[in-house]
Write a protein that holds these residues in place. Structure first.
Motif, short mmCIF file in Angstrom:
data_model
loop_
_atom_site.label_atom_id
_atom_site.label_comp_id
_atom_site.label_asym_id
_atom_site.label_seq_id
_atom_site.Cartn_x
_atom_site.Cartn_y
_atom_site.Cartn_z
N ILE A 1 0.85 -1.18 0.00
CA ILE A 1 0.00 0.00 0.00
C ILE A 1 0.90 1.24 0.00
O ILE A 1 1.79 1.36 0.84
N TYR A 2 0.64 2.11 -0.97
CA TYR A 2 1.43 3.34 -1.14
C TYR A 2 0.54 4.55 -0.95
O TYR A 2 -0.66 4.49 -1.20
N LYS A 3 1.15 5.67 -0.55
CA LYS A 3 0.41 6.93 -0.53
C LYS A 3 -0.06 7.20 -1.95
O LYS A 3 0.67 6.94 -2.90
N PHE A 4 -1.26 7.71 -2.11
CA PHE A 4 -1.82 7.96 -3.43
C PHE A 4 -0.98 8.98 -4.19
O PHE A 4 -0.59 10.00 -3.63
N MET A 5 -0.69 8.69 -5.45
CA MET A 5 0.08 9.57 -6.34
C MET A 5 1.49 9.86 -5.82
O MET A 5 2.01 10.96 -5.96
N SER A 6 2.11 8.87 -5.20
CA SER A 6 3.45 9.04 -4.66
C SER A 6 4.40 7.99 -5.25
O SER A 6 4.01 6.85 -5.47
N ALA A 7 5.62 8.41 -5.50
CA ALA A 7 6.62 7.48 -6.03
C ALA A 7 7.52 6.93 -4.93
O ALA A 7 8.48 6.23 -5.21
N PRO B 1 -15.35 1.34 10.46
CA PRO B 1 -14.15 1.22 9.62
C PRO B 1 -13.43 2.57 9.50
O PRO B 1 -14.05 3.62 9.59
N VAL B 2 -12.12 2.50 9.27
CA VAL B 2 -11.32 3.71 9.09
C VAL B 2 -11.26 4.05 7.61
O VAL B 2 -11.38 5.21 7.23
N TYR B 3 -11.08 3.02 6.76
CA TYR B 3 -10.96 3.21 5.32
C TYR B 3 -11.88 2.24 4.60
O TYR B 3 -12.33 1.25 5.18
N GLU B 4 -12.11 2.51 3.31
CA GLU B 4 -12.81 1.54 2.47
C GLU B 4 -12.05 1.40 1.16
O GLU B 4 -11.40 2.34 0.70
N ILE B 5 -12.12 0.20 0.60
CA ILE B 5 -11.39 -0.11 -0.63
C ILE B 5 -12.37 -0.04 -1.79
O ILE B 5 -13.43 -0.67 -1.76
N MET C 1 -16.67 6.65 4.30
CA MET C 1 -17.78 7.59 4.12
C MET C 1 -17.31 8.95 3.59
O MET C 1 -17.84 9.99 3.96
N SER C 2 -16.31 8.94 2.72
CA SER C 2 -15.78 10.18 2.17
C SER C 2 -15.82 10.14 0.65
O SER C 2 -15.54 9.11 0.05
N ALA C 3 -16.16 11.26 0.06
CA ALA C 3 -16.20 11.34 -1.41
C ALA C 3 -14.96 12.04 -1.95
O ALA C 3 -14.91 12.38 -3.12
N SER C 4 -13.97 12.24 -1.10
CA SER C 4 -12.76 12.95 -1.52
C SER C 4 -11.83 12.02 -2.30
O SER C 4 -12.13 10.87 -2.54
N GLN C 5 -10.66 12.55 -2.64
CA GLN C 5 -9.66 11.76 -3.35
C GLN C 5 -9.17 10.60 -2.49
O GLN C 5 -9.23 10.67 -1.27
N PRO C 6 -8.65 9.55 -3.13
CA PRO C 6 -8.10 8.43 -2.36
C PRO C 6 -6.92 8.86 -1.49
O PRO C 6 -6.22 9.82 -1.82
N VAL C 7 -6.70 8.13 -0.42
CA VAL C 7 -5.58 8.39 0.48
C VAL C 7 -4.40 7.49 0.10
O VAL C 7 -3.25 7.92 0.09
N TYR C 8 -4.70 6.23 -0.21
CA TYR C 8 -3.68 5.24 -0.55
C TYR C 8 -4.08 4.51 -1.81
O TYR C 8 -5.23 4.54 -2.24
N GLU C 9 -3.10 3.80 -2.40
CA GLU C 9 -3.40 2.89 -3.51
C GLU C 9 -2.68 1.57 -3.28
O GLU C 9 -1.62 1.53 -2.66
N ILE C 10 -3.27 0.50 -3.79
CA ILE C 10 -2.73 -0.84 -3.62
C ILE C 10 -2.01 -1.25 -4.91
O ILE C 10 -2.58 -1.14 -5.99
N ARG C 11 -0.75 -1.65 -4.76
CA ARG C 11 0.03 -2.12 -5.92
C ARG C 11 0.76 -3.40 -5.55
O ARG C 11 0.92 -3.72 -4.39
#
Length: 79
Positions: free
Chosen positions: A10-16, A55-59, A68-78
């Motif tokens: 799991i990585y921070k969203f949009m992070s290298a 729950p804290v997050y949802e996938i 329960m948030s409509a904002s941008q993702p926090v993390y991404e799964i790779r």
């Protein structure tokens, strides 16, 4: 219970940068740490480990959002 995310990172969203967490079974551990799991995956929701609270997050797909948030993702799964 074995999750379909087992072995993924799991990585921070949009992070290298390097991974923040790694999934082992249905548990989410800090990457490169032998500590206790921080979260656990139940269905498409992520809960604090050993917690019966909300729950804290949802996938959604391969992205992780605050629950329960409509904002941008926090993390991404790779892989």
């Amino acid at each position: 219970m074995l999750s379909s995310y087992d072995g993924k990172r799991i990585y921070k969203f949009m992070s290298a940068s390097q991974a923040v967490y790694v999934v082992k079974g249905n548990k989410v551990h800090k990457y490169m740490s032998a500590s206790q799991p921080e979260f656990e995956i139940r269905g498409d929701k992520i809960y604090k480990h050993m917690s019966a609270s909300q729950p804290v997050y949802e996938i959604r797909g391969d992205k992780i959002y605050k629950h329960m948030s409509a904002s941008q993702p926090v993390y991404e799964i790779r892989d």
